[in-house]
Write a protein that holds these residues in place. Structure first.
Motif, PDB file in Angstrom:
ATOM      1  N   GLU A  22       6.212  29.521 -33.376  1.00  0.00           N
ATOM      2  CA  GLU A  22       5.577  28.252 -33.041  1.00  0.00           C
ATOM      3  C   GLU A  22       4.738  28.248 -31.823  1.00  0.00           C
ATOM      4  O   GLU A  22       4.147  27.287 -32.055  1.00  0.00           O
ATOM      5  CB  GLU A  22       7.073  28.202 -32.041  1.00  0.00           C
ATOM      6  CG  GLU A  22       7.483  29.178 -30.861  1.00  0.00           C
ATOM      7  CD  GLU A  22       8.487  30.511 -31.865  1.00  0.00           C
ATOM      8  OE1 GLU A  22       8.400  31.273 -30.984  1.00  0.00           O
ATOM      9  OE2 GLU A  22       8.415  30.454 -32.782  1.00  0.00           O
ATOM     10  N   GLU A  65       5.000  28.464 -22.790  1.00  0.00           N
ATOM     11  CA  GLU A  65       5.806  27.161 -23.035  1.00  0.00           C
ATOM     12  C   GLU A  65       6.833  27.073 -24.356  1.00  0.00           C
ATOM     13  O   GLU A  65       7.437  26.542 -24.809  1.00  0.00           O
ATOM     14  CB  GLU A  65       5.080  26.092 -22.861  1.00  0.00           C
ATOM     15  CG  GLU A  65       6.122  24.440 -22.815  1.00  0.00           C
ATOM     16  CD  GLU A  65       7.179  24.394 -22.190  1.00  0.00           C
ATOM     17  OE1 GLU A  65       7.679  24.270 -22.784  1.00  0.00           O
ATOM     18  OE2 GLU A  65       7.439  25.211 -20.861  1.00  0.00           O
ATOM     19  N   GLU A  68       8.730  29.498 -25.139  1.00  0.00           N
ATOM     20  CA  GLU A  68      10.016  28.998 -24.310  1.00  0.00           C
ATOM     21  C   GLU A  68      10.912  27.693 -25.091  1.00  0.00           C
ATOM     22  O   GLU A  68      12.154  27.517 -25.031  1.00  0.00           O
ATOM     23  CB  GLU A  68       9.837  28.785 -22.745  1.00  0.00           C
ATOM     24  CG  GLU A  68      11.094  28.379 -22.004  1.00  0.00           C
ATOM     25  CD  GLU A  68      12.119  29.435 -22.193  1.00  0.00           C
ATOM     26  OE1 GLU A  68      13.656  29.415 -21.641  1.00  0.00           O
ATOM     27  OE2 GLU A  68      11.882  31.274 -22.131  1.00  0.00           O
ATOM     28  N   ALA A  69      10.265  26.514 -25.302  1.00  0.00           N
ATOM     29  CA  ALA A  69      11.038  25.572 -26.094  1.00  0.00           C
ATOM     30  C   ALA A  69      11.617  25.997 -26.884  1.00  0.00           C
ATOM     31  O   ALA A  69      13.061  25.931 -27.325  1.00  0.00           O
ATOM     32  CB  ALA A  69       9.390  25.090 -26.427  1.00  0.00           C
ATOM     33  N   HIS A  71      13.272  28.762 -27.998  1.00  0.00           N
ATOM     34  CA  HIS A  71      13.593  29.796 -26.867  1.00  0.00           C
ATOM     35  C   HIS A  71      15.020  29.165 -27.019  1.00  0.00           C
ATOM     36  O   HIS A  71      16.581  29.346 -27.312  1.00  0.00           O
ATOM     37  CB  HIS A  71      13.706  30.421 -26.228  1.00  0.00           C
ATOM     38  CG  HIS A  71      13.682  32.218 -26.677  1.00  0.00           C
ATOM     39  ND1 HIS A  71      14.118  32.931 -27.275  1.00  0.00           N
ATOM     40  CD2 HIS A  71      11.650  32.348 -26.747  1.00  0.00           C
ATOM     41  CE1 HIS A  71      13.421  33.946 -27.363  1.00  0.00           C
ATOM     42  NE2 HIS A  71      12.158  33.548 -27.191  1.00  0.00           N
ATOM     43  N   ARG A  72      15.020  27.562 -25.974  1.00  0.00           N
ATOM     44  CA  ARG A  72      15.415  26.430 -25.861  1.00  0.00           C
ATOM     45  C   ARG A  72      16.907  26.126 -26.977  1.00  0.00           C
ATOM     46  O   ARG A  72      17.886  25.381 -27.065  1.00  0.00           O
ATOM     47  CB  ARG A  72      15.120  25.747 -24.600  1.00  0.00           C
ATOM     48  CG  ARG A  72      15.008  26.527 -23.890  1.00  0.00           C
ATOM     49  CD  ARG A  72      14.389  25.696 -22.596  1.00  0.00           C
ATOM     50  NE  ARG A  72      13.671  24.769 -23.001  1.00  0.00           N
ATOM     51  CZ  ARG A  72      12.209  24.789 -22.505  1.00  0.00           C
ATOM     52  NH1 ARG A  72      12.125  25.750 -22.017  1.00  0.00           N
ATOM     53  NH2 ARG A  72      11.278  23.740 -22.747  1.00  0.00           N
ATOM     54  N   ARG A  73      15.905  25.349 -28.062  1.00  0.00           N
ATOM     55  CA  ARG A  73      16.115  24.937 -29.236  1.00  0.00           C
ATOM     56  C   ARG A  73      17.241  25.605 -29.333  1.00  0.00           C
ATOM     57  O   ARG A  73      17.928  25.266 -30.299  1.00  0.00           O
ATOM     58  CB  ARG A  73      15.092  24.571 -29.892  1.00  0.00           C
ATOM     59  CG  ARG A  73      15.004  23.466 -30.783  1.00  0.00           C
ATOM     60  CD  ARG A  73      13.790  22.489 -31.415  1.00  0.00           C
ATOM     61  NE  ARG A  73      12.319  23.826 -31.068  1.00  0.00           N
ATOM     62  CZ  ARG A  73      11.601  23.610 -30.452  1.00  0.00           C
ATOM     63  NH1 ARG A  73      11.517  21.946 -29.840  1.00  0.00           N
ATOM     64  NH2 ARG A  73      10.880  24.279 -30.593  1.00  0.00           N
ATOM     65  N   TRP A  74      16.626  26.602 -30.490  1.00  0.00           N
ATOM     66  CA  TRP A  74      17.680  27.707 -31.286  1.00  0.00           C
ATOM     67  C   TRP A  74      18.659  28.545 -30.008  1.00  0.00           C
ATOM     68  O   TRP A  74      19.520  29.848 -31.052  1.00  0.00           O
ATOM     69  CB  TRP A  74      16.560  28.427 -32.353  1.00  0.00           C
ATOM     70  CG  TRP A  74      15.314  27.327 -32.931  1.00  0.00           C
ATOM     71  CD1 TRP A  74      14.237  27.474 -32.800  1.00  0.00           C
ATOM     72  CD2 TRP A  74      16.159  26.317 -33.861  1.00  0.00           C
ATOM     73  NE1 TRP A  74      13.563  26.087 -33.425  1.00  0.00           N
ATOM     74  CE2 TRP A  74      14.471  25.926 -34.075  1.00  0.00           C
ATOM     75  CE3 TRP A  74      17.324  26.268 -33.702  1.00  0.00           C
ATOM     76  CZ2 TRP A  74      14.740  24.204 -35.206  1.00  0.00           C
ATOM     77  CZ3 TRP A  74      17.296  25.376 -35.325  1.00  0.00           C
ATOM     78  CH2 TRP A  74      15.543  24.560 -36.009  1.00  0.00           C
ATOM     79  N   GLY A  75      17.742  29.146 -29.102  1.00  0.00           N
ATOM     80  CA  GLY A  75      19.236  30.074 -28.599  1.00  0.00           C
ATOM     81  C   GLY A  75      18.924  30.963 -28.474  1.00  0.00           C
ATOM     82  O   GLY A  75      18.604  32.556 -28.199  1.00  0.00           O
TER      83      GLY A  75
END
Length: 75
Positions: A22, A65, A68-69, A71-75
């Motif tokens: 990413e 960012e 982190e984005a 990780h938020r999206r894919w857990g």
């Protein structure tokens, strides 16, 4: 040996982009030619920012960012 972290100052760019794909978009958004570059195994974020005259703190924040984005999206 602990796993690398995206903010490791000595982490080569190719390792960074391989572990956290990413981050590729961040390099491309800054018109950097680091993606696929033959010297990316030997350059760090600090060196790339110096080469492209970018504010390293701002660039590292964009990398963080992106990670982190994801990780938020894919857990």
């Amino acid at each position: 040996m602990p796993p690398p972290k995206p903010d490791d100052p000595d982490l080569p760019l190719d390792v960074l982009m391989t572990i956290w794909p990413e981050t590729v978009r961040v390099f491309m958004d800054h018109d950097m030619l680091c993606v696929g570059c033959m010297v990316s195994p030997f350059h760090s974020v600090s060196e790339a920012c110096a080469e492209y005259h970018l504010d390293e703190e701002v660039f590292r924040a964009a990398l963080a960012e992106a990670v982190e984005a994801a990780h938020r999206r894919w857990g």
